[in-house]
Write a protein that holds these residues in place. Sequence first.
Motif, PDB file in Angstrom:
ATOM      1  N   HIS A   1     -70.460  -6.737  10.042  1.00 48.15           N
ATOM      2  CA  HIS A   1     -69.590  -5.970   9.142  1.00 48.15           C
ATOM      3  C   HIS A   1     -69.390  -4.548   9.664  1.00 48.15           C
ATOM      4  CE1 HIS A   1     -68.823  -8.803   5.941  1.00 48.15           C
ATOM      5  NE2 HIS A   1     -70.080  -9.203   6.040  1.00 48.15           N
ATOM      6  N   THR A   2     -70.433  -3.969  10.233  1.00 47.18           N
ATOM      7  CA  THR A   2     -70.324  -2.622  10.799  1.00 47.18           C
ATOM      8  C   THR A   2     -69.319  -2.613  11.944  1.00 47.18           C
ATOM      9  OG1 THR A   2     -72.615  -2.140  10.200  1.00 47.18           O
ATOM     10  CG2 THR A   2     -71.610  -0.718  11.867  1.00 47.18           C
ATOM     11  N   ARG A   3     -69.467  -3.553  12.877  1.00 49.49           N
ATOM     12  CA  ARG A   3     -68.531  -3.623  14.014  1.00 49.49           C
ATOM     13  C   ARG A   3     -67.102  -3.881  13.550  1.00 49.49           C
ATOM     14  NH1 ARG A   3     -72.687  -6.670  16.592  1.00 49.49           N
ATOM     15  NH2 ARG A   3     -71.559  -8.551  16.030  1.00 49.49           N
ATOM     16  N   ASN A   4     -66.934  -4.820  12.616  1.00 47.08           N
ATOM     17  CA  ASN A   4     -65.603  -5.143  12.114  1.00 47.08           C
ATOM     18  C   ASN A   4     -64.962  -3.932  11.438  1.00 47.08           C
ATOM     19  OD1 ASN A   4     -63.475  -7.117  11.435  1.00 47.08           O
ATOM     20  ND2 ASN A   4     -64.154  -6.756   9.344  1.00 47.08           N
ATOM     21  N   THR A   5     -65.740  -3.247  10.607  1.00 49.92           N
ATOM     22  CA  THR A   5     -65.233  -2.075   9.890  1.00 49.92           C
ATOM     23  C   THR A   5     -64.851  -0.971  10.866  1.00 49.92           C
ATOM     24  OG1 THR A   5     -66.567  -2.662   7.977  1.00 49.92           O
ATOM     25  CG2 THR A   5     -65.783  -0.395   8.084  1.00 49.92           C
ATOM     26  N   MET A   6     -65.668  -0.757  11.891  1.00 52.64           N
ATOM     27  CA  MET A   6     -65.347   0.276  12.883  1.00 52.64           C
ATOM     28  C   MET A   6     -64.095  -0.083  13.680  1.00 52.64           C
ATOM     29  SD  MET A   6     -68.806   1.755  14.380  1.00 52.64           S
ATOM     30  CE  MET A   6     -70.238   1.918  13.378  1.00 52.64           C
ATOM     31  N   MET A   7     -63.946  -1.340  14.000  1.00 48.89           N
ATOM     32  CA  MET A   7     -62.760  -1.782  14.743  1.00 48.89           C
ATOM     33  C   MET A   7     -61.493  -1.535  13.903  1.00 48.89           C
ATOM     34  SD  MET A   7     -61.940  -5.632  16.103  1.00 48.89           S
ATOM     35  CE  MET A   7     -61.774  -6.250  14.432  1.00 48.89           C
ATOM     36  N   LEU A   8     -61.566  -1.851  12.607  1.00 46.83           N
ATOM     37  CA  LEU A   8     -60.412  -1.644  11.741  1.00 46.83           C
ATOM     38  C   LEU A   8     -60.196  -0.165  11.429  1.00 46.83           C
ATOM     39  CD1 LEU A   8     -60.843  -4.780   9.495  1.00 46.83           C
ATOM     40  CD2 LEU A   8     -59.144  -4.412  11.297  1.00 46.83           C
ATOM     41  N   ALA A   9     -61.274   0.618  11.427  1.00 46.63           N
ATOM     42  CA  ALA A   9     -61.137   2.072  11.270  1.00 46.63           C
ATOM     43  C   ALA A   9     -60.374   2.639  12.458  1.00 46.63           C
ATOM     44  CB  ALA A   9     -62.504   2.735  11.156  1.00 46.63           C
TER      45      ALA A   9
ATOM     46  N   VAL B   1     -74.487   5.197   9.271  1.00 44.53           N
ATOM     47  CA  VAL B   1     -73.020   5.227   9.213  1.00 44.53           C
ATOM     48  C   VAL B   1     -72.459   4.727   7.884  1.00 44.53           C
ATOM     49  CG1 VAL B   1     -72.789   4.974  11.703  1.00 44.53           C
ATOM     50  CG2 VAL B   1     -72.732   2.951  10.259  1.00 44.53           C
ATOM     51  N   ASP B   2     -73.301   4.395   6.923  1.00 48.91           N
ATOM     52  CA  ASP B   2     -72.852   3.721   5.708  1.00 48.91           C
ATOM     53  C   ASP B   2     -71.734   4.421   4.945  1.00 48.91           C
ATOM     54  OD1 ASP B   2     -74.769   1.902   6.359  1.00 48.91           O
ATOM     55  OD2 ASP B   2     -76.099   2.348   4.682  1.00 48.91           O
ATOM     56  N   SER B   3     -71.745   5.737   4.870  1.00 50.62           N
ATOM     57  CA  SER B   3     -70.739   6.435   4.061  1.00 50.62           C
ATOM     58  C   SER B   3     -69.479   6.805   4.854  1.00 50.62           C
ATOM     59  CB  SER B   3     -71.337   7.699   3.448  1.00 50.62           C
ATOM     60  OG  SER B   3     -71.641   8.634   4.465  1.00 50.62           O
ATOM     61  N   TYR B   4     -69.542   6.775   6.167  1.00 57.14           N
ATOM     62  CA  TYR B   4     -68.387   7.193   6.963  1.00 57.14           C
ATOM     63  C   TYR B   4     -67.130   6.361   6.719  1.00 57.14           C
ATOM     64  CZ  TYR B   4     -71.079  10.608   9.593  1.00 57.14           C
ATOM     65  OH  TYR B   4     -71.828  11.695   9.944  1.00 57.14           O
TER      66      TYR B   4
ATOM     67  N   ILE C   1     -68.886   6.752  15.137  1.00 52.48           N
ATOM     68  CA  ILE C   1     -69.126   6.016  16.378  1.00 52.48           C
ATOM     69  C   ILE C   1     -70.396   6.544  17.058  1.00 52.48           C
ATOM     70  CG2 ILE C   1     -68.212   5.507  18.675  1.00 52.48           C
ATOM     71  CD1 ILE C   1     -66.814   4.029  16.309  1.00 52.48           C
ATOM     72  N   THR C   2     -70.530   7.852  17.134  1.00 56.82           N
ATOM     73  CA  THR C   2     -71.699   8.457  17.757  1.00 56.82           C
ATOM     74  C   THR C   2     -72.985   8.041  17.039  1.00 56.82           C
ATOM     75  OG1 THR C   2     -70.419  10.362  18.497  1.00 56.82           O
ATOM     76  CG2 THR C   2     -72.811  10.660  18.366  1.00 56.82           C
ATOM     77  N   MET C   3     -72.968   8.107  15.698  1.00 53.08           N
ATOM     78  CA  MET C   3     -74.155   7.758  14.912  1.00 53.08           C
ATOM     79  C   MET C   3     -74.484   6.263  15.065  1.00 53.08           C
ATOM     80  SD  MET C   3     -75.202  10.532  13.576  1.00 53.08           S
ATOM     81  CE  MET C   3     -76.225  10.198  12.163  1.00 53.08           C
ATOM     82  N   SER C   4     -73.483   5.414  15.130  1.00 50.48           N
ATOM     83  CA  SER C   4     -73.760   3.981  15.250  1.00 50.48           C
ATOM     84  C   SER C   4     -74.351   3.671  16.621  1.00 50.48           C
ATOM     85  CB  SER C   4     -72.504   3.154  15.031  1.00 50.48           C
ATOM     86  OG  SER C   4     -71.606   3.296  16.117  1.00 50.48           O
ATOM     87  N   ASN C   5     -73.935   4.395  17.640  1.00 52.39           N
ATOM     88  CA  ASN C   5     -74.487   4.186  18.990  1.00 52.39           C
ATOM     89  C   ASN C   5     -75.884   4.766  19.125  1.00 52.39           C
ATOM     90  OD1 ASN C   5     -72.185   2.853  19.907  1.00 52.39           O
ATOM     91  ND2 ASN C   5     -71.243   4.742  20.633  1.00 52.39           N
TER      92      ASN C   5
END
Length: 129
Positions: free
Chosen positions: A24-32, A79-82, A122-126
Amino acid sequence: SRTCSTASSSPGSRRLKAKSVRWHTRNTMMLAKKAVDLMPRDPRKPGDLKAFDAALTEFGEAVRTFDTAVRESGKSGSVDSYPRDILGKLREMRANLGKGRVDPMTFSMDVDGVITRYNMMITMSNAFR
């Protein structure tokens, strides 16, 4: 043991559990990224707002399922709130464009703010893999 009487036993909820929070994190970031890429940079020449609206809708659905997956997992991450913050600002910018009363300076600062939040997400997730 699980019972079927809980609200979380709905088919949609089961589908959520089948996919990990990481997915879900990857999918959400891709769509962001897609929504940020399509975000108008100049309120006087906003470009293809239909594509931006479609990306916002898709991103909004991803944020909702991401938030649900995080809540159901009981784990919170850096990254939950970003995604929620980015979505809120993008929707606010879109609403202002729809009204036709957009101050270019404010809009430019909003664009910069969204890009900054996106880059920080992106930075925080990495950083915490």
